[in-house]
Design a protein around this motif. Structure first.
Motif, mmCIF file in Angstrom:
data_model
loop_
_atom_site.group_PDB
_atom_site.id
_atom_site.type_symbol
_atom_site.label_atom_id
_atom_site.label_comp_id
_atom_site.label_asym_id
_atom_site.label_seq_id
_atom_site.Cartn_x
_atom_site.Cartn_y
_atom_site.Cartn_z
ATOM 1 N N GLY A 26 11.715 77.927 -31.255
ATOM 2 C CA GLY A 26 12.527 76.858 -30.683
ATOM 3 C C GLY A 26 12.060 76.452 -29.296
ATOM 4 O O GLY A 26 12.036 75.255 -28.961
ATOM 5 N N ALA A 27 11.666 77.427 -28.475
ATOM 6 C CA ALA A 27 11.186 77.126 -27.124
ATOM 7 C C ALA A 27 9.913 76.297 -27.170
ATOM 8 O O ALA A 27 9.746 75.327 -26.410
ATOM 9 N N GLN A 50 8.444 68.652 -28.060
ATOM 10 C CA GLN A 50 9.244 67.439 -28.253
ATOM 11 C C GLN A 50 9.395 66.673 -26.930
ATOM 12 O O GLN A 50 9.232 65.444 -26.882
ATOM 13 N N LYS A 51 9.673 67.402 -25.852
ATOM 14 C CA LYS A 51 9.851 66.748 -24.552
ATOM 15 C C LYS A 51 8.548 66.116 -24.065
ATOM 16 O O LYS A 51 8.551 65.028 -23.487
ATOM 17 N N GLN A 86 14.106 81.919 -31.454
ATOM 18 C CA GLN A 86 14.141 81.370 -30.098
ATOM 19 C C GLN A 86 12.732 81.070 -29.588
ATOM 20 O O GLN A 86 12.511 80.096 -28.864
ATOM 21 N N GLU A 88 8.830 74.385 -29.786
ATOM 22 C CA GLU A 88 9.114 73.077 -30.385
ATOM 23 C C GLU A 88 9.843 72.164 -29.409
ATOM 24 O O GLU A 88 9.569 70.953 -29.358
ATOM 25 N N ASP A 89 10.769 72.722 -28.640
ATOM 26 C CA ASP A 89 11.504 71.925 -27.659
ATOM 27 C C ASP A 89 10.573 71.410 -26.561
ATOM 28 O O ASP A 89 10.649 70.232 -26.158
#
Length: 378
Positions: free
Chosen positions: A267-268, A274-275, A264, A270-271
């Protein structure tokens, strides 16, 4: 002719390209998460966890790659070794985990005191508060030393992940004057702020508890209202709108909170990247292609800087072989054999000295000797 200053930023897509911090109370799992996250993002050879001072969080983590750093001298040796052997022994190293920043400042303070006493033998001290004239000058010197060493590694492409402990601290709202408590770093404000301002992301690990109020009968007197924990979980906060947790993120769209879990956590990041990447104007390349290109550019820069550092180290070693008098005598002898009309402009351009009288340091003398030798040979 184009503009000399000003360029458009391109979002780096590797999470380990950013300065990351993670705070939490002892034993909450921050060291384990850091090892797991770095292993997944960088591989076994891509990270080293520094077990600093009196920390021993790595002891219960199987297969963690670490180095014991009991004192400042060892820390300097570690940095020097990585820089010197960046393209060989440490060619795959991407990130160093500092466990903990609390201990890094603690081992820096005796070195500051030692430097003060060496420079001021008539005003020796045993206190960081009195070092270098007091008034926080000792602490500022410790900050300078810590940041310089961390950035020395960053200059050869080794990023940072900083771990630290937490504490509850009382604060006063500047607008309302109301007192409140916040979960923050277990460091002095001066040390913490010096580090926090350098971080792109600072997560704070804590235990999120659900407490249910219950009425309990007392043998004497009325019923007593008590709180009973009905649920609890370990979480990491990246953004807290209530400002009760002193976290931080320069990514505007990072998820506010996650479970304390390596996947997580990755993921936080990378997200959020990405944004931010998707917001860039103009042509949008696939993030995988951007990552490949940025990795290539980083490798080229690392090789260039590593070679420069190696040359600087070789120069320093060569300097140690000479006394200032030897260099002056050699330069004086060379002056008889070289064309001064060629030497003077070369000295001005490369050394910043227009005459032998301006060669006022050992380094300038050495460079002037090498320059004169080159002109003589040509």
């Amino acid at each position: 002719m184009g503009r000399k200053f000003g360029k458009k930023n391109v979002i780096k897509v590797d999470p380990l390209a950013y300065n990351i911090g993670l705070l939490g109370e002892s034993g909450i799992g921050k060291t384990t998460l850091a090892v797991e996250a770095c292993s997944k993002l960088a591989g076994e050879d891509g990270y080293i966890l520094l077990n600093i001072g009196k920390e021993d969080g790595v002891d219960a983590i199987p297969d963690a790659i670490y180095a014991d750093i009991p004192d400042w001298e060892t820390f300097e040796e570690f940095v020097d070794d990585v820089v010197e052997n960046r393209t060989t022994d440490y060619k795959d190293l991407k990130v160093v985990v500092y466990d903990t920043i609390d201990e890094l400042f603690r081992i820096a303070e005796p070195e500051v005191i030692k430097l003060h006493n060496r420079a001021n033998p008539e005003k020796r001290t045993t206190s960081i508060k009195a070092a270098f004239g007091g008034f926080m000058a000792g602490e500022d010197k410790a900050i300078e030393m810590v940041l310089d060493k961390i950035w020395e590694l960053k200059s050869v492409g080794v990023q940072i992940m900083i771990l630290g402990h937490t504490k509850m601290k009382g604060k006063t709202d500047v607008v309302t004057g109301e007192d409140y408590e916040t979960l923050t770093a277990n460091l002095t404000n001066r040390y913490f702020n010096a580090i926090k301002t350098k971080l792109h992301v600072l997560g704070v690990a804590s235990i999120d508890r659900s407490i249910e109020k219950q009425r309990k009968k007392q043998k004497v007197g009325g019923d007593k209202i008590i709180g009973k924990i009905t649920d609890e979980s370990r979480v990491i906060t990246f953004r807290d709108d209530n400002f009760n947790i002193e976290s931080k993120s320069r990514f505007s769209e990072i998820v506010p909170q996650i479970d304390l879990d390596a996947d997580q956590f990755i993921g936080a990041l990378e997200d959020a990247i990405q944004k931010a990447h998707d917001k860039q104007k103009g042509k949008k390349d696939k993030i995988e292609d951007v990552k490949e290109q940025q990795e290539k550019e980083k490798e080229e820069k690392v090789s260039e800087v590593a070679e420069q550092k190696k040359a600087e180290a070789a120069r320093e070693a060569e300097l140690e072989r000479y006394t200032e008098k030897q260099l002056k005598d050699e330069f004086k002898s060379l002056l008889k054999e070289v064309d001064k009309k060629l030497l003077q402009p070369a000295m001005i351009e490369q050394i910043g000295a227009s005459s032998p009288n301006e060669l006022d340091t050992k380094g300038k003398l050495y460079d002037a000797v090498q320059l004169a030798k080159g002109l003589k040979d040509n």
